[in-house]
Design an enzyme around this catalytic site. Structure first.
Site, PDB file in Angstrom:
ATOM      1  N   HIS A 178       6.133  11.754  -0.270  1.00  0.00           N
ATOM      2  CA  HIS A 178       6.091  11.239   1.151  1.00  0.00           C
ATOM      3  C   HIS A 178       5.452  12.338   2.057  1.00  0.00           C
ATOM      4  O   HIS A 178       5.164  13.509   1.750  1.00  0.00           O
ATOM      5  CB  HIS A 178       7.839  11.172   1.687  1.00  0.00           C
ATOM      6  CG  HIS A 178       8.015  10.656   2.705  1.00  0.00           C
ATOM      7  ND1 HIS A 178       7.990  11.153   4.078  1.00  0.00           N
ATOM      8  CD2 HIS A 178       8.413   9.337   3.274  1.00  0.00           C
ATOM      9  CE1 HIS A 178       8.193  10.377   5.004  1.00  0.00           C
ATOM     10  NE2 HIS A 178       8.558   9.232   4.717  1.00  0.00           N
TER      11      HIS A 178
ATOM     12  N   ASP B 275      11.135   3.649  -0.370  1.00  0.00           N
ATOM     13  CA  ASP B 275      10.395   2.262  -0.650  1.00  0.00           C
ATOM     14  C   ASP B 275      10.570   1.968  -2.047  1.00  0.00           C
ATOM     15  O   ASP B 275      10.440   0.723  -2.189  1.00  0.00           O
ATOM     16  CB  ASP B 275       8.934   2.372  -0.105  1.00  0.00           C
ATOM     17  CG  ASP B 275       8.756   2.731   1.258  1.00  0.00           C
ATOM     18  OD1 ASP B 275       9.351   1.792   2.068  1.00  0.00           O
ATOM     19  OD2 ASP B 275       8.208   3.474   1.883  1.00  0.00           O
TER      20      ASP B 275
END
Length: 449
Positions: free
Chosen positions: A315, A373
């Site tokens: 991320h 996700d």
């Protein structure tokens, strides 16, 4: 907003210019939490220099009291409340109230807020006709951008945001209507009749009802599925100054109406590097195919010359396990168990892939941990959403964050129109050339065929 002078640290940062031999003091501002920041608002005025920061990875564009992220330690808080507490103990509309107003509501305030949202879920009937102007195969996000942007043409009584009442009406309308807009985008894409909202249903249940019910059958859905949908919205409600939120703030800084600003945020979210990551995870898992193929793809992911990448790992902000990912993984278990799909091949593949990656020194050293996700796409696919709807669901959850950030910016007395600087790398001054003397360039061979 805090008074900057009250937060300045006694010892400033000193900048020395080798060319002029002069030194300049830059004030340092201390926030409630997180790193201190250099106040460079007068940098150009004092030094004649700009900063260069592509992607704004080291630049604070605003001060905010809504969301705090500590990427190193995997912390996400909304108004001081940990995301895990909110996901397990709260509900989405309560989180909406928290983001908008700064505190959790009392029982009476919560009842009134829920009532306000539930009574604003209908769309103007002329907006329904707008859908029919799109092609049936139009991407749902294209429809979302168009319809949300068009809201300002129908709700003139909430576009003057200098009026606090109009400002709040716009906030409530956007939170209330975005699930209806998203559900209708889905219905239009599959050729089914639109289903109008019901005020007696919860926020998440109402969205699922508008999306999946049909006039010919009674609609029944498990409370566990509703809870998972509600939790999905909570986990996506806000995430500080990401690309779409920054887009909303930048659009809003010009004085654009709130509906246009949220439409701009949706357009930014549509980008595959932002809101399309969970769809990319599903495509990656389908490409890997089976647990037996994982070692092959792990090797490909480590090869810098190979274009394959493990989607859903790593991320931009988190250098630790994304705190939302553990909640999403738990939801995936609950949803698939409720649907009798725990043996789903993609889910089993994801579990094994996560297990291997978390124990591989390559991914540990690069801090490539699962993000929100990684499991969210599996949940949405199991619930029956096509991948084209994944980003729409993201937008529905994130709308409250966008509108809260917009509201905070509008109410900030030091708010200025956004105007980033640039490092110019083009031509110096050139003389105009007559057409007959210009060099011929064969650009049309690839522009048109």
């Amino acid at each position: 907003m805090a008074d900057y002078d009250d937060n300045k640290i006694d010892t400033p940062f000193t900048l020395f210019n080798n060319e002029t031999g002069k030194s300049f003091e830059i004030p340092v501002i201390k926030g409630t939490d997180g790193p201190d920041v250099l106040d460079i608002r007068k940098l150009y005025q004092d030094t004649g220099l700009f900063t260069y920061d592509p992607g704004f990875t080291s630049t604070a564009s605003c001060d905010s009291s809504i969301t705090y992220i500590d990427g190193k330690n995997g912390i996400l808080r909304h108004r001081g409340y940990d995301i895990n507490d909110l996901a397990s103990k709260s509900d989405f509309l309560e989180v909406c109230y928290l983001l908008l107003h700064g505190d959790l509501p009392s029982s009476e305030d919560k009842r009134k807020f829920n009532e306000v949202i539930s009574t604003h879920t209908m769309l103007h009937e002329q907006l329904v006709n707008l859908y029919r102007g799109f092609r049936r195969d139009a991407h749902p996000m294209a429809i979302m951008v168009g319809v949300v942007g068009a809201l300002s043409a129908f709700y003139h009584d909430s576009t003057d945001f200098s009026d606090i009442n109009q400002r709040m009406i716009a906030c409530h309308r956007l939170i209330a209507k975005i699930p209806t807009i998203g559900a209708m985008a889905y219905k239009y894409s599959v050729g089914q009749p639109f289903v109008y909202p019901k005020n007696n249903l919860s926020y998440a249940e109402n969205f699922l009802y508008m999306t999946f019910s049909v006039p010919t059958e009674n609609f029944e859905i498990s409370p566990k599925i509703v809870k998972a949908m509600d939790r999905f919205f909570i986990l996506h409600a806000d995430h500080e100054q990401n690309a779409s939120t920054s887009t909303v703030r930048l659009a809003g800084s010009s004085g654009a109406n709130p509906f246009a600003c949220i439409a701009a945020g949706i357009a930014s979210l549509w980008g595959p590097a932002h809101g399309g990551a969970n769809e990319a995870v599903i495509k990656m898992l389908e490409e890997i195919g089976s647990v037996e193929n994982i070692p092959i793809y792990i090797k490909k992911a480590k090869d810098n010359e190979d274009p394959f990448r493990l989607m859903g790992f790593g991320h931009r902000v988190y250098k630790n396990y994304d705190p939302r990912a553990s909640v999403m993984k738990e939801s995936a278990h609950e949803v698939l168990k409720e649907l009798n799909k725990l043996d789903d091949p993609l889910f089993q593949l994801a579990l094994e892939l996560e297990k291997i990656a978390l124990n591989d020194n390559y991914f540990i050293e690069k801090k490539l941990f699962p993000n929100v996700d990684f499991y969210s796409g599996i949940i949405l696919k199991a619930l029956g959403f096509p991948t084209s709807m994944f980003t729409v669901l993201f937008a529905i959850g994130r709308t409250v964050g966008w509108i809260s950030q917009w509201k905070e910016m509008i109410e900030d007395p030091i708010n200025k129109i956004g105007r980033p600087r640039q490092l110019y790398k083009g031509h110096n001054s050139r003389e105009y050339q007559l057409e007959s003397t210009r060099e011929k360039k064969s650009i049309f061979k690839w522009l048109w065929k």
